[in-house]
Scaffold this active site. Sequence first.
Site, PDB file in Angstrom:
ATOM      1  N   ARG A 122       1.212  -4.987  12.087  1.00  0.00           N
ATOM      2  CA  ARG A 122       0.366  -5.217  13.257  1.00  0.00           C
ATOM      3  C   ARG A 122       0.860  -6.479  13.947  1.00  0.00           C
ATOM      4  NH1 ARG A 122      -1.316  -0.897  13.377  1.00  0.00           N
ATOM      5  NH2 ARG A 122      -3.452  -0.120  13.332  1.00  0.00           N
ATOM      6  N   GLU A 177      -0.202  -6.973  22.140  1.00  0.00           N
ATOM      7  CA  GLU A 177       0.428  -5.800  22.738  1.00  0.00           C
ATOM      8  C   GLU A 177      -0.590  -4.999  23.566  1.00  0.00           C
ATOM      9  OE1 GLU A 177       1.589  -4.002  18.882  1.00  0.00           O
ATOM     10  OE2 GLU A 177       0.361  -2.279  19.474  1.00  0.00           O
ATOM     11  N   HIS A 201       5.389   0.302  19.325  1.00  0.00           N
ATOM     12  CA  HIS A 201       4.369   0.760  18.361  1.00  0.00           C
ATOM     13  C   HIS A 201       4.483   2.280  18.132  1.00  0.00           C
ATOM     14  CE1 HIS A 201       0.186  -0.400  16.625  1.00  0.00           C
ATOM     15  NE2 HIS A 201       0.712   0.609  15.945  1.00  0.00           N
ATOM     16  N   GLY A 232       0.860  -1.192   0.000  1.00  0.00           N
ATOM     17  CA  GLY A 232       0.000   0.000   0.000  1.00  0.00           C
ATOM     18  C   GLY A 232       0.892   1.235   0.000  1.00  0.00           C
TER      19      GLY A 232
HETATM   20  C1  GLV Z   1      -0.733   2.717  13.557  1.00  0.00           C
HETATM   21  O1  GLV Z   1      -0.437   1.608  13.815  1.00  0.00           O
HETATM   22  C2  GLV Z   1      -1.746   3.082  12.607  1.00  0.00           C
HETATM   23  O2  GLV Z   1      -2.466   2.186  12.114  1.00  0.00           O
HETATM   24  O3  GLV Z   1      -1.879   4.259  12.306  1.00  0.00           O
END
Ligand code: GLV
Length: 326
Positions: free
Chosen positions: A240, A269, A287, A156
């Site tokens: 993720r 997490e 994250h 993406g």
């Molecule tokens: C972060 O993980 C997002 O999806 O913006």
Amino acid sequence: MTRAAVLVARAIFPEVLDQLRQVFEVDHNQDDVVLSPGQLRERLLGKAGALTTGSERIDGPTLQACPGLKIVANMAVGFNNFDIEAMTRAGVLATNTPDVLTETTADFGFALLMATARRVTESEHYLRAGHWHQWRYDLFAGAEVHGTTLGIIGMGRIGQGIARRAAHGFGMRVLYHNRSRLGPELERQCKAGYVDKATLLRESDHVMLVVPYSAASHHTIGARELALMKPGATLVNIARGGIVDDAALVQVLRERRIAAAGLDVFEGEPQVHPDLLTVPNVVLTPHIASATVATRRAMAQRAADNLIDFLLRGRPRTPLNPEVLT
Ligand code: GLV
């Protein structure tokens, strides 16, 4: 005219909260206590809108309990905390924050790749612990990055940003795998070649995961896939938790069947698989791939704009299920 009530489910930039307060009755959570599903439902009762982060799950039972809800604006590009089908069935608009975080997140993918291949955190721990007494020819000798092959799973906007950095900045050969192949013009811009997943894993020196989480992408990388990777390869996950089988990864890292991994996201997490904390050849970050001040502010602003533009004018900026607007 009565003002619509909205919940801001987690702490956000005060100036963005102030903008929301100018037009809505705002129930906020600037103390940033993570709400349990029950608490979330209670706080959503009577609200027309909510600003959430990836920590708040919006599912069928929550929607049934809160029939007044019209929009949930996620301050994230990922939205696996939303049951989109249930939201659409309930006529609740979902929005996310694409575009504003693309380049920042691609930068971080590269930061983690570099830190992983060049053993940055491992060597820093060694230095801080007072173990560094002299230069040595092989001290923390890592893996080459420039001129090697990068495999990107998930192509993406962020994957494309990483490909451009790799191909144009680091002279890397870029392979990618994605649900659908890019058009020839985008492939040319990214200098990226489409391959199947097994070929990508076999041929890449570094593998980067940028694929959205869904039931179909759960454990995209498990024991079988890890076994296909080159012995000196590295694996980076900025997508993720759950895309990688963390227990299987621990095993191959321990046995040095791949050189190293860099992980910004984890299964379950903020819990982290305890064995990941004990293996030295993994770089772990909490994250933070989109975490620059400017980008996090832009994400909060985009989420707030979605609430304002939809609830006041009926025109959200970045809807995920625009069919509920018709
Ligand atoms: C972060 O993980 C997002 O999806 O913006």
